[in-house]
Design a protein around this motif. Structure first.
Motif, PDB file in Angstrom:
ATOM      1  N   TYR A  93       0.841  -1.191   0.000  1.00  0.00           N
ATOM      2  CA  TYR A  93       0.000   0.000   0.000  1.00  0.00           C
ATOM      3  C   TYR A  93       0.887   1.256   0.000  1.00  0.00           C
ATOM      4  CZ  TYR A  93      -4.137  -2.796   0.893  1.00  0.00           C
ATOM      5  OH  TYR A  93      -5.167  -3.702   0.777  1.00  0.00           O
ATOM      6  N   SER A  94       0.572   2.160  -0.896  1.00  0.00           N
ATOM      7  CA  SER A  94       1.347   3.395  -1.033  1.00  0.00           C
ATOM      8  C   SER A  94       0.417   4.595  -1.043  1.00  0.00           C
ATOM      9  CB  SER A  94       2.144   3.388  -2.335  1.00  0.00           C
ATOM     10  OG  SER A  94       3.017   2.275  -2.406  1.00  0.00           O
ATOM     11  N   CYS A  95       0.954   5.712  -0.626  1.00  0.00           N
ATOM     12  CA  CYS A  95       0.181   6.946  -0.685  1.00  0.00           C
ATOM     13  C   CYS A  95       0.814   7.903  -1.696  1.00  0.00           C
ATOM     14  CB  CYS A  95       0.085   7.611   0.682  1.00  0.00           C
ATOM     15  SG  CYS A  95       1.649   7.952   1.497  1.00  0.00           S
ATOM     16  N   VAL A  96       0.030   8.821  -2.159  1.00  0.00           N
ATOM     17  CA  VAL A  96       0.480   9.785  -3.144  1.00  0.00           C
ATOM     18  C   VAL A  96      -0.073  11.157  -2.805  1.00  0.00           C
ATOM     19  CG1 VAL A  96      -1.470   9.312  -4.694  1.00  0.00           C
ATOM     20  CG2 VAL A  96       0.635  10.300  -5.613  1.00  0.00           C
ATOM     21  N   ARG A  97       0.750  12.156  -2.964  1.00  0.00           N
ATOM     22  CA  ARG A  97       0.279  13.526  -2.810  1.00  0.00           C
ATOM     23  C   ARG A  97      -0.006  14.098  -4.184  1.00  0.00           C
ATOM     24  NH1 ARG A  97       3.339  18.925  -0.708  1.00  0.00           N
ATOM     25  NH2 ARG A  97       3.534  19.204  -2.969  1.00  0.00           N
ATOM     26  N   LYS A  98      -1.176  14.645  -4.336  1.00  0.00           N
ATOM     27  CA  LYS A  98      -1.568  15.257  -5.601  1.00  0.00           C
ATOM     28  C   LYS A  98      -0.900  16.626  -5.755  1.00  0.00           C
ATOM     29  CE  LYS A  98      -4.562  12.145  -7.077  1.00  0.00           C
ATOM     30  NZ  LYS A  98      -4.497  11.541  -8.424  1.00  0.00           N
ATOM     31  N   GLU A  99      -0.972  17.143  -6.989  1.00  0.00           N
ATOM     32  CA  GLU A  99      -0.386  18.451  -7.250  1.00  0.00           C
ATOM     33  C   GLU A  99      -1.203  19.580  -6.641  1.00  0.00           C
ATOM     34  OE1 GLU A  99       1.870  17.631 -11.544  1.00  0.00           O
ATOM     35  OE2 GLU A  99       0.216  19.060 -11.394  1.00  0.00           O
ATOM     36  N   GLY A 100      -2.451  19.300  -6.351  1.00  0.00           N
ATOM     37  CA  GLY A 100      -3.322  20.334  -5.821  1.00  0.00           C
ATOM     38  C   GLY A 100      -4.283  19.804  -4.791  1.00  0.00           C
ATOM     39  N   PRO A 101      -5.340  20.534  -4.482  1.00  0.00           N
ATOM     40  CA  PRO A 101      -6.252  20.165  -3.406  1.00  0.00           C
ATOM     41  C   PRO A 101      -7.316  19.128  -3.771  1.00  0.00           C
ATOM     42  CG  PRO A 101      -6.897  22.270  -4.347  1.00  0.00           C
ATOM     43  CD  PRO A 101      -5.614  21.883  -5.015  1.00  0.00           C
ATOM     44  N   ALA A 102      -7.456  18.831  -5.052  1.00  0.00           N
ATOM     45  CA  ALA A 102      -8.518  17.937  -5.497  1.00  0.00           C
ATOM     46  C   ALA A 102      -7.991  16.560  -5.876  1.00  0.00           C
ATOM     47  CB  ALA A 102      -9.244  18.559  -6.698  1.00  0.00           C
ATOM     48  N   CYS A 103      -8.859  15.569  -5.693  1.00  0.00           N
ATOM     49  CA  CYS A 103      -8.464  14.198  -6.024  1.00  0.00           C
ATOM     50  C   CYS A 103      -8.342  13.980  -7.525  1.00  0.00           C
ATOM     51  CB  CYS A 103      -9.462  13.211  -5.418  1.00  0.00           C
ATOM     52  SG  CYS A 103      -9.372  13.120  -3.611  1.00  0.00           S
ATOM     53  N   THR A 104      -8.867  14.907  -8.303  1.00  0.00           N
ATOM     54  CA  THR A 104      -8.718  14.833  -9.752  1.00  0.00           C
ATOM     55  C   THR A 104      -7.421  15.454 -10.248  1.00  0.00           C
ATOM     56  OG1 THR A 104     -10.044  16.858  -9.857  1.00  0.00           O
ATOM     57  CG2 THR A 104     -11.206  14.770 -10.199  1.00  0.00           C
ATOM     58  N   ASP A 105      -6.682  16.082  -9.373  1.00  0.00           N
ATOM     59  CA  ASP A 105      -5.404  16.669  -9.761  1.00  0.00           C
ATOM     60  C   ASP A 105      -4.386  15.572 -10.059  1.00  0.00           C
ATOM     61  OD1 ASP A 105      -5.751  19.398  -7.401  1.00  0.00           O
ATOM     62  OD2 ASP A 105      -6.200  19.326  -9.545  1.00  0.00           O
ATOM     63  N   PRO A 106      -3.385  15.867 -10.876  1.00  0.00           N
ATOM     64  CA  PRO A 106      -2.365  14.856 -11.169  1.00  0.00           C
ATOM     65  C   PRO A 106      -1.592  14.453  -9.918  1.00  0.00           C
ATOM     66  CG  PRO A 106      -2.267  16.673 -12.733  1.00  0.00           C
ATOM     67  CD  PRO A 106      -3.198  17.104 -11.643  1.00  0.00           C
ATOM     68  N   SER A 107      -1.099  13.233  -9.945  1.00  0.00           N
ATOM     69  CA  SER A 107      -0.271  12.764  -8.842  1.00  0.00           C
ATOM     70  C   SER A 107       1.115  13.385  -8.937  1.00  0.00           C
ATOM     71  CB  SER A 107      -0.155  11.247  -8.888  1.00  0.00           C
ATOM     72  OG  SER A 107      -1.426  10.652  -8.690  1.00  0.00           O
ATOM     73  N   ALA A 108       1.649  13.760  -7.788  1.00  0.00           N
ATOM     74  CA  ALA A 108       2.931  14.449  -7.783  1.00  0.00           C
ATOM     75  C   ALA A 108       4.017  13.667  -7.065  1.00  0.00           C
ATOM     76  CB  ALA A 108       2.773  15.834  -7.162  1.00  0.00           C
ATOM     77  N   TYR A 109       3.771  13.302  -5.830  1.00  0.00           N
ATOM     78  CA  TYR A 109       4.791  12.628  -5.022  1.00  0.00           C
ATOM     79  C   TYR A 109       4.256  11.287  -4.525  1.00  0.00           C
ATOM     80  CZ  TYR A 109       7.072  17.177  -4.884  1.00  0.00           C
ATOM     81  OH  TYR A 109       7.671  18.361  -5.229  1.00  0.00           O
ATOM     82  N   TRP A 110       5.080  10.270  -4.735  1.00  0.00           N
ATOM     83  CA  TRP A 110       4.736   8.926  -4.281  1.00  0.00           C
ATOM     84  C   TRP A 110       5.563   8.582  -3.066  1.00  0.00           C
ATOM     85  CZ3 TRP A 110       0.932   5.846  -6.229  1.00  0.00           C
ATOM     86  CH2 TRP A 110       0.340   6.272  -7.424  1.00  0.00           C
ATOM     87  N   GLY A 111       4.918   7.944  -2.099  1.00  0.00           N
ATOM     88  CA  GLY A 111       5.632   7.519  -0.917  1.00  0.00           C
ATOM     89  C   GLY A 111       6.065   6.066  -1.018  1.00  0.00           C
ATOM     90  N   GLN A 112       7.006   5.705  -0.184  1.00  0.00           N
ATOM     91  CA  GLN A 112       7.386   4.302  -0.070  1.00  0.00           C
ATOM     92  C   GLN A 112       6.227   3.532   0.542  1.00  0.00           C
ATOM     93  OE1 GLN A 112      11.079   4.034   2.076  1.00  0.00           O
ATOM     94  NE2 GLN A 112      12.291   4.355   0.244  1.00  0.00           N
ATOM     95  N   GLY A 113       6.017   2.336   0.045  1.00  0.00           N
ATOM     96  CA  GLY A 113       4.859   1.564   0.461  1.00  0.00           C
ATOM     97  C   GLY A 113       5.075   0.775   1.731  1.00  0.00           C
TER      98      GLY A 113
END
Length: 120
Positions: A93-113
């Motif tokens: 399981y991994s998390c990702v931070r989007k480029e902006g405040p919405a879940c439709t925004d592109p993914s920007a940063y991926w975390g280690q799972g």
């Protein structure tokens, strides 16, 4: 590591886990955060996401009713609560931070799972 998922482990079917996504050099509170998983031999699957305002978007129906996402901005953390675990939930399981405040925004940063294994 800027983004880290933790809290995985070995759990019996029907059990629960609480996964955390924390940012070290990244702030999370102004961005949408999503959770993905990848099981052995399968493609990565998007699960759900929380917007900057706390709105949850489910990307797959298979986790509705069992997976809950929440924010703890004081700790710069997003939590994934998983209940009623099934064998098929076994994955990294991994998390990702989007480029902006919405879940439709592109993914920007991926975390280690973090590994979740469901087994009796």
């Amino acid at each position: 590591v800027q983004l880290q998922a933790s809290g995985g482990g070995l759990v019996q079917p029907g059990g629960s886990l609480r996964l955390s996504c924390t940012g070290s050099a990244l702030t999370l509170d102004s961005y949408a955060i999503g959770w993905f998983r990848q099981a052995p031999g399968k493609e990565r699957e998007g699960l759900l996401c929380i917007s900057e305002t706390g709105l949850t978007t489910y990307w797959t129906d298979s986790v509705k009713g069992r997976f809950t996402i929440s924010r703890n901005n004081d700790k710069n953390m997003v939590v994934l609560q998983i209940n009623g675990l099934k064998h098929e939930d076994t994955a990294i399981y991994s998390c990702v931070r989007k480029e902006g405040p919405a879940c439709t925004d592109p993914s920007a940063y991926w975390g280690q799972g973090t590994q979740v294994t469901v087994s009796s």
